[in-house]
Scaffold this active site. Structure first.
Site, PDB file in Angstrom:
ATOM      1  N   CYS A  74       7.516  21.960  14.406  1.00 39.19           N
ATOM      2  CA  CYS A  74       8.458  21.300  13.489  1.00 39.19           C
ATOM      3  C   CYS A  74       9.902  21.696  13.796  1.00 39.19           C
ATOM      4  O   CYS A  74      10.771  20.836  13.937  1.00 39.19           O
ATOM      5  CB  CYS A  74       8.099  21.660  12.055  1.00 39.19           C
ATOM      6  SG  CYS A  74       9.301  21.101  10.857  1.00 39.19           S
ATOM      7  N   CYS A  98       9.921  17.761  13.823  1.00 41.28           N
ATOM      8  CA  CYS A  98      10.676  17.195  12.693  1.00 41.28           C
ATOM      9  C   CYS A  98      12.182  17.448  12.761  1.00 41.28           C
ATOM     10  O   CYS A  98      12.974  16.517  12.577  1.00 41.28           O
ATOM     11  CB  CYS A  98      10.182  17.782  11.374  1.00 41.28           C
ATOM     12  SG  CYS A  98       8.450  18.217  11.328  1.00 41.28           S
ATOM     13  N   LYS A 126      14.054  16.051  15.943  1.00 40.67           N
ATOM     14  CA  LYS A 126      13.859  14.593  15.845  1.00 40.67           C
ATOM     15  C   LYS A 126      14.824  13.974  14.844  1.00 40.67           C
ATOM     16  O   LYS A 126      15.504  12.990  15.137  1.00 40.67           O
ATOM     17  CB  LYS A 126      12.388  14.320  15.470  1.00 40.67           C
ATOM     18  CG  LYS A 126      11.972  12.885  15.274  1.00 40.67           C
ATOM     19  CD  LYS A 126      12.178  12.330  13.909  1.00 40.67           C
ATOM     20  CE  LYS A 126      11.588  13.106  12.783  1.00 40.67           C
ATOM     21  NZ  LYS A 126      10.135  13.068  12.684  1.00 40.67           N
ATOM     22  N   TYR A 128       3.409   7.644  14.944  1.00 35.74           N
ATOM     23  CA  TYR A 128       4.677   8.178  14.428  1.00 35.74           C
ATOM     24  C   TYR A 128       5.661   8.491  15.565  1.00 35.74           C
ATOM     25  O   TYR A 128       6.816   8.080  15.538  1.00 35.74           O
ATOM     26  CB  TYR A 128       4.443   9.514  13.720  1.00 35.74           C
ATOM     27  CG  TYR A 128       3.876   9.490  12.332  1.00 35.74           C
ATOM     28  CD1 TYR A 128       4.688   9.713  11.234  1.00 35.74           C
ATOM     29  CD2 TYR A 128       2.520   9.309  12.106  1.00 35.74           C
ATOM     30  CE1 TYR A 128       4.180   9.756   9.946  1.00 35.74           C
ATOM     31  CE2 TYR A 128       1.991   9.353  10.815  1.00 35.74           C
ATOM     32  CZ  TYR A 128       2.831   9.576   9.750  1.00 35.74           C
ATOM     33  OH  TYR A 128       2.322   9.614   8.483  1.00 35.74           O
ATOM     34  N   GLU A 149       9.247   6.554  16.450  1.00 31.78           N
ATOM     35  CA  GLU A 149      10.473   7.301  16.153  1.00 31.78           C
ATOM     36  C   GLU A 149      11.343   7.436  17.407  1.00 31.78           C
ATOM     37  O   GLU A 149      12.554   7.219  17.366  1.00 31.78           O
ATOM     38  CB  GLU A 149      10.129   8.684  15.583  1.00 31.78           C
ATOM     39  CG  GLU A 149       9.571   8.583  14.157  1.00 31.78           C
ATOM     40  CD  GLU A 149       9.230   9.919  13.531  1.00 31.78           C
ATOM     41  OE1 GLU A 149       9.138  10.925  14.259  1.00 31.78           O
ATOM     42  OE2 GLU A 149       9.063   9.962  12.293  1.00 31.78           O
ATOM     43  N   ARG A 204      -1.387   2.027  13.399  1.00 35.35           N
ATOM     44  CA  ARG A 204      -2.725   1.941  12.811  1.00 35.35           C
ATOM     45  C   ARG A 204      -2.827   2.956  11.678  1.00 35.35           C
ATOM     46  O   ARG A 204      -2.329   4.074  11.792  1.00 35.35           O
ATOM     47  CB  ARG A 204      -3.777   2.235  13.889  1.00 35.35           C
ATOM     48  CG  ARG A 204      -5.198   1.966  13.476  1.00 35.35           C
ATOM     49  CD  ARG A 204      -6.090   1.876  14.692  1.00 35.35           C
ATOM     50  NE  ARG A 204      -6.078   3.093  15.494  1.00 35.35           N
ATOM     51  CZ  ARG A 204      -6.807   4.172  15.233  1.00 35.35           C
ATOM     52  NH1 ARG A 204      -7.596   4.196  14.178  1.00 35.35           N
ATOM     53  NH2 ARG A 204      -6.761   5.223  16.024  1.00 35.35           N
ATOM     54  N   THR A 250       4.170  18.885   8.223  1.00 39.03           N
ATOM     55  CA  THR A 250       4.681  20.217   7.903  1.00 39.03           C
ATOM     56  C   THR A 250       4.474  20.607   6.437  1.00 39.03           C
ATOM     57  O   THR A 250       3.974  21.697   6.158  1.00 39.03           O
ATOM     58  CB  THR A 250       6.177  20.312   8.293  1.00 39.03           C
ATOM     59  OG1 THR A 250       6.218  20.404   9.713  1.00 39.03           O
ATOM     60  CG2 THR A 250       6.869  21.510   7.697  1.00 39.03           C
ATOM     61  N   HIS A 297      21.753   0.767 -10.500  1.00 38.50           N
ATOM     62  CA  HIS A 297      22.356  -0.414  -9.879  1.00 38.50           C
ATOM     63  C   HIS A 297      23.704  -0.084  -9.249  1.00 38.50           C
ATOM     64  O   HIS A 297      24.479   0.642  -9.863  1.00 38.50           O
ATOM     65  CB  HIS A 297      22.519  -1.494 -10.958  1.00 38.50           C
ATOM     66  CG  HIS A 297      22.950  -2.809 -10.400  1.00 38.50           C
ATOM     67  ND1 HIS A 297      22.106  -3.580  -9.630  1.00 38.50           N
ATOM     68  CD2 HIS A 297      24.129  -3.460 -10.477  1.00 38.50           C
ATOM     69  CE1 HIS A 297      22.764  -4.674  -9.259  1.00 38.50           C
ATOM     70  NE2 HIS A 297      23.993  -4.619  -9.758  1.00 38.50           N
ATOM     71  N   GLU A 299      16.039   0.252  -6.914  1.00 35.42           N
ATOM     72  CA  GLU A 299      15.822  -0.375  -8.221  1.00 35.42           C
ATOM     73  C   GLU A 299      14.842  -1.533  -8.131  1.00 35.42           C
ATOM     74  O   GLU A 299      14.231  -1.934  -9.124  1.00 35.42           O
ATOM     75  CB  GLU A 299      17.145  -0.828  -8.851  1.00 35.42           C
ATOM     76  CG  GLU A 299      17.801  -2.001  -8.158  1.00 35.42           C
ATOM     77  CD  GLU A 299      19.102  -2.448  -8.835  1.00 35.42           C
ATOM     78  OE1 GLU A 299      19.129  -2.555 -10.071  1.00 35.42           O
ATOM     79  OE2 GLU A 299      20.096  -2.679  -8.116  1.00 35.42           O
TER      80      GLU A 299
HETATM   81  P1  NDP Z   1      -0.664   9.376  16.429  1.00 35.42           P
HETATM   82  O1  NDP Z   1      -2.079   9.799  16.350  1.00 35.42           O
HETATM   83  O2  NDP Z   1       0.061   9.042  15.194  1.00 35.42           O
HETATM   84  O3  NDP Z   1      -0.550   8.141  17.416  1.00 35.42           O
HETATM   85  C1  NDP Z   1      -1.084   8.166  18.707  1.00 35.42           C
HETATM   86  C2  NDP Z   1      -0.899   6.796  19.325  1.00 35.42           C
HETATM   87  O4  NDP Z   1      -1.271   6.827  20.683  1.00 35.42           O
HETATM   88  C3  NDP Z   1      -1.750   5.731  18.646  1.00 35.42           C
HETATM   89  O5  NDP Z   1      -0.986   4.559  18.584  1.00 35.42           O
HETATM   90  C4  NDP Z   1      -2.918   5.604  19.607  1.00 35.42           C
HETATM   91  O6  NDP Z   1      -3.490   4.317  19.611  1.00 35.42           O
HETATM   92  C5  NDP Z   1      -2.240   5.826  20.929  1.00 35.42           C
HETATM   93  N1  NDP Z   1      -3.160   6.326  21.967  1.00 35.42           N
HETATM   94  C6  NDP Z   1      -4.066   7.325  21.860  1.00 35.42           C
HETATM   95  N2  NDP Z   1      -4.707   7.506  23.031  1.00 35.42           N
HETATM   96  C7  NDP Z   1      -4.195   6.596  23.892  1.00 35.42           C
HETATM   97  C8  NDP Z   1      -4.451   6.277  25.251  1.00 35.42           C
HETATM   98  N3  NDP Z   1      -5.380   6.933  25.929  1.00 35.42           N
HETATM   99  N4  NDP Z   1      -3.734   5.283  25.822  1.00 35.42           N
HETATM  100  C9  NDP Z   1      -2.803   4.609  25.113  1.00 35.42           C
HETATM  101  N5  NDP Z   1      -2.531   4.863  23.830  1.00 35.42           N
HETATM  102  C10 NDP Z   1      -3.209   5.852  23.218  1.00 35.42           C
HETATM  103  O7  NDP Z   1       0.016  10.552  17.243  1.00 35.42           O
HETATM  104  P2  NDP Z   1       1.514  10.950  17.508  1.00 35.42           P
HETATM  105  O8  NDP Z   1       1.439  11.608  18.841  1.00 35.42           O
HETATM  106  O9  NDP Z   1       2.457   9.826  17.310  1.00 35.42           O
HETATM  107  O10 NDP Z   1       1.781  12.027  16.346  1.00 35.42           O
HETATM  108  C11 NDP Z   1       0.856  13.065  16.059  1.00 35.42           C
HETATM  109  C12 NDP Z   1       0.877  13.391  14.599  1.00 35.42           C
HETATM  110  O11 NDP Z   1       2.053  14.125  14.286  1.00 35.42           O
HETATM  111  C13 NDP Z   1       0.925  12.176  13.681  1.00 35.42           C
HETATM  112  O12 NDP Z   1      -0.352  11.671  13.401  1.00 35.42           O
HETATM  113  C14 NDP Z   1       1.595  12.707  12.453  1.00 35.42           C
HETATM  114  O13 NDP Z   1       0.630  13.205  11.541  1.00 35.42           O
HETATM  115  C15 NDP Z   1       2.458  13.828  12.975  1.00 35.42           C
HETATM  116  N6  NDP Z   1       3.877  13.400  12.974  1.00 35.42           N
HETATM  117  C16 NDP Z   1       4.481  13.161  11.779  1.00 35.42           C
HETATM  118  C17 NDP Z   1       5.788  12.728  11.742  1.00 35.42           C
HETATM  119  C18 NDP Z   1       6.435  12.442  10.434  1.00 35.42           C
HETATM  120  O14 NDP Z   1       5.920  12.874   9.401  1.00 35.42           O
HETATM  121  N7  NDP Z   1       7.544  11.705  10.413  1.00 35.42           N
HETATM  122  C19 NDP Z   1       6.568  12.537  12.959  1.00 35.42           C
HETATM  123  C20 NDP Z   1       5.828  12.796  14.166  1.00 35.42           C
HETATM  124  C21 NDP Z   1       4.534  13.215  14.151  1.00 35.42           C
HETATM  125  P3  NDP Z   1      -4.629   3.859  18.559  1.00 35.42           P
HETATM  126  O15 NDP Z   1      -3.934   3.574  17.286  1.00 35.42           O
HETATM  127  O16 NDP Z   1      -5.186   2.635  19.203  1.00 35.42           O
HETATM  128  O17 NDP Z   1      -5.609   4.980  18.487  1.00 35.42           O
END
Ligand code: NDP
Length: 452
Positions: A43, A48, A51, A177, A181, A204, A310, A435, A440
């Site tokens: 984080c 976080c 970022k 995510y 981002e 998803r 986090t 407002h 709102e």
């Molecule tokens: P996520 O699990 O959110 O997303 C991973 C993405 O990669 C999905 O779209 C997935 O597709 C795709 N993917 C997985 N495997 C492959 C592959 N072999 N080839 C192509 N695409 C693939 O992971 P992130 O890495 O984005 O983030 C990890 C976690 O960190 C998040 O789940 C979240 O909980 C946390 N996070 C939170 C944030 C916040 O609160 N703002 C910011 C950043 C991270 P599919 O959907 O088809 O499986």
């Protein structure tokens, strides 16, 4: 009483580990915490915090052009990557120091190096060995990049913050995510960004309307968003990377960021020496007290594969310390955990998606609103805010709230309190708005979009 070096030995000084260590020490426990990389974990160092700083940097580009119709006229400002990167580094070093001092202030021993579990009560760090009544695994997660020809040429979120050269052309793979981002960050900073997602629609797990709205809004900002496509191979050309895609096309890029999920960070931890169970997703199995199958060993945060957020790890760290060292009852309530995606504009969400609510409650009422933010009536920026309320028809409780628009993350924190307090749609309706704000709109949505 057993004669251990420590009452608690924490492996990993990220959000969950530091909170558990500090609180346990506060209850009088003798605590050590080992960290092999950086204080504050993902984080603070590569998640976080940096970022969000980069999101702020990125948003300026739109604000400069928004300002023109408001009467501000100036030459187009230039962006200097090295200034941002180096100022970010300074701020993160400051935070690392704060974390160190917080632990020292709590009288926890900070041990530099990777902890390796030798048995149920012993941890080695390098050549040193420490015995402990309880061991806490809080080693977090690590970016996962799938193997394919050329995968060694890609970057993960661990490296993207500190690039030597600013990437003029950036390809981002993934639709979660981190991918959305960073697409927003680098697009705003001036890169030509292409985002590739393997499925029909990214994000998803989010509400379907939010996913569709996000696809429209992000594409409008200039990100080249491509669905149903993946990378087959990457090769290095003269001063560039060449990507062969599954749809038969190729793209050139200066850098390729893989944001394809994270895996529990368990390598070299010595789990083979104890009875800690790891499930098919590679995460540590724990009970409601965060206890593993080895009674003296606990685990919490991302390493357990729950909600990778986090504030969730912080809550788990506090709950663990209170129960194990404060003799207090404390159970983390995972209902209505809000979250935000800091894409541009933000997504904020709490509670059930429409699909989940329909499955859970049967009959629901939906309220939706799409509008141009007031600021852009004059700025001319082509951006739409979207808001959605999901109501359980039987109880009138609001069970899901989703938004994409400026400050959605900020707005959703307050809404989450209302949902946790059991607010009904009638309570929303009798709440007076502020407002003029976008928020709102949440208390003035009168006509149901649909009900069934
Ligand atoms: P996520 O699990 O959110 O997303 C991973 C993405 O990669 C999905 O779209 C997935 O597709 C795709 N993917 C997985 N495997 C492959 C592959 N072999 N080839 C192509 N695409 C693939 O992971 P992130 O890495 O984005 O983030 C990890 C976690 O960190 C998040 O789940 C979240 O909980 C946390 N996070 C939170 C944030 C916040 O609160 N703002 C910011 C950043 C991270 P599919 O959907 O088809 O499986």
């Amino acid at each position: 009483m057993d004669n251990y070096d420590y009452d608690l030995f924490v492996i990993g000084a990220g959000s969950g580990g530091v909170r558990a260590a500090r609180m346990a020490a506060g209850f009088g426990a003798k605590v050590a915490i080992a960290e092999d990389r950086y204080m504050g974990g993902t984080c603070v160092n590569v998640g976080c915090v940096p970022k969000k700083l980069y999101v702020y940097a990125s948003e300026f580009s739109k604000s400069f052009s928004d300002a023109r119709n408001y009467g501000w006229d100036s030459e187009k400002p230039a962006f200097h990557w090295a200034t941002l990167r180096d100022n970010k580094k300074k701020e993160i070093s400051r935070l690392n120091g704060i974390y160190n001092r917080l632990l020292e202030g709590a009288k926890a021993d900070v041990i530099d190096g990777r902890g390796r579990i030798l048995d149920a009560h012993t941890v080695a760090v390098g050549e040193r060995r420490f015995s402990a009544g309880k061991i806490l695994i809080a080693t977090g997660g690590w970016p996962h990049i799938p193997p394919f020809p050329g995968s060694e040429l890609t970057l993960s979120s661990n490296e993207i913050f500190d690039l030597e050269q600013f990437p003029q052309r950036l390809v981002i793979v993934g639709g979660g995510y981190i991918a959305v981002e960073f697409a927003g960050i680098f697009n705003g900073l001036g890169s030509r960004v292409t985002q590739l997602y393997r499925g029909p629609l990214f994000l998803r797990g989010f509400d379907a309307d939010i996913r569709a709205h996000a696809a429209r809004e992000i594409a409008k900002t200039g990100v080249d968003l491509r669905f149903e496509v993946n990378v087959e191979a990457i090769t290095r050309g003269a001063g560039r990377l060449e990507l062969q895609l599954t749809d038969g096309t190729t793209i050139e890029a200066d850098a390729v960021l893989y944001a394809t999920g994270r895996k529990a960070n368990l390598e070299g931890l010595g789990l083979e020496n104890v009875n800690v169970e790891v499930n098919e997703f590679g995460t540590v199995v724990v009970d409601a007290e965060y206890r593993t199958a080895e009674p003296s060993i606990f685990a919490l945060g991302d390493v357990t594969g729950g909600m990778e957020l986090t504030p969730v790890a912080l809550a788990e760290g506090m709950s663990f310390a209170r129960r194990q060292f404060g003799e207090l009852e404390n159970v983390v309530d995972y209902d209505f955990v809000p979250s935000a995606v800091f894409c541009q504009p933000n997504i904020g969400t709490v509670g059930f998606t429409e699909e989940q609510a329909r499955a859970r409650f049967g009959h629901i009422r939906l309220f939706k609103s799409t509008f141009k933010p007031m600021k852009h009536t004059i700025s001319g920026r082509d951006e739409q805010t979207f808001m959605k309320l999901i109501v359980d028809k039987a109880s009138d409780r609001v069970v899901g709230v989703h938004m994409m628009g400026p400050d959605a993350g900020e707005i959703m924190q307050g809404i989450a309190i209302a949902l946790r307090a059991g607010a009904t749609k009638a309570v929303f309706d009798t709440t007076i708005g502020i407002h003029p704000t976008a928020a709102e709109e949440f208390v003035t949505m009168r006509e149901a979009w649909t009900e069934d």
